[in-house]
Motif scaffolding. Sequence first.
Motif: not given
Length: 304
Positions: A8-13
């Motif tokens: 599980c990885r966080k996608v940041s914008f």
Amino acid sequence: MADRKTKCRKVSFYQIVKQEDGVAFPGLNWQQVLARITPSTATHTVNGRDIRGEVFQVDQYRYLELDVERDLAPRQRDRSSNERAPLHTRGESWEVIEESFVGFFDHNVVGMVSSNQSAPSHAALAGWLNRTVQPQGLRYYAKPIVSREMYHRLSEMRGVSLATFALKPNNAAQQAPGLLRSMIEAVTDIGPGVRVELRVVAGKSRDKPESGRLLAQTLEINDFIREGNPFGIEKAVVNGIPADGGAVEPINLIEQRLTMDREVLIAKEKGKGLDEASAVEAIREAENHLRDELHAAIGVPVRD
């Protein structure tokens, strides 16, 4: 595919804006920009670290992979005996790295997913682009995209009854003002390697001037977080006092950023790196899911 492991990885914008004032500029065709990067790999020193970037293609889209050498190599453990040993690379010319994958979208929006916290950051992305693309007449800055609705909710409060902030002084990139400066100065004699947490209670009364002053300090700290968090704030939780006299509302400033957790496949080869095709697919899925919120946050009207 069913037996492939995932992480599980966080996608940041972020939005690529002008470094000098943080103001947006007309959207570029980043597919064309990436296509003009020749050769497709380049290494630049950004904030004292050698950041290597490589443009690669999945289906018809181009993406960017940034990596940096790890300070320490990981170790391995035998499940049956618990014996531990170094995890060797393929040879002397190989090095252990952390990676960040970057997707580019309309209005200079970029999405990033990283293998670990020590992987290249959005600041490294901007620095690498500045040295590789060499934009005419400006320098790039990757500004975190934050939900305007949540930010304006804080600004509409009458005051803040309680606020908790935490940071590590050695993560501060510049001299801090206000409460943040007090936090850092309080542990100067102990050393920069500590983590300091400050809890300020102003009280719930709507008429107390302290709650209004604490709100002003909180809004300033919230601006720092939105503008790239140059002081490395790790925790910022406040209780806002609504102007209409309703119940206090807890607001987590760190979680204001528009992000999305996604499962990313582990690469097939031996090891635990992220699969690049799965990583960029996670970025595209997250952008598709959050597109309206992302556009609203940067001031672009939502399409009918």
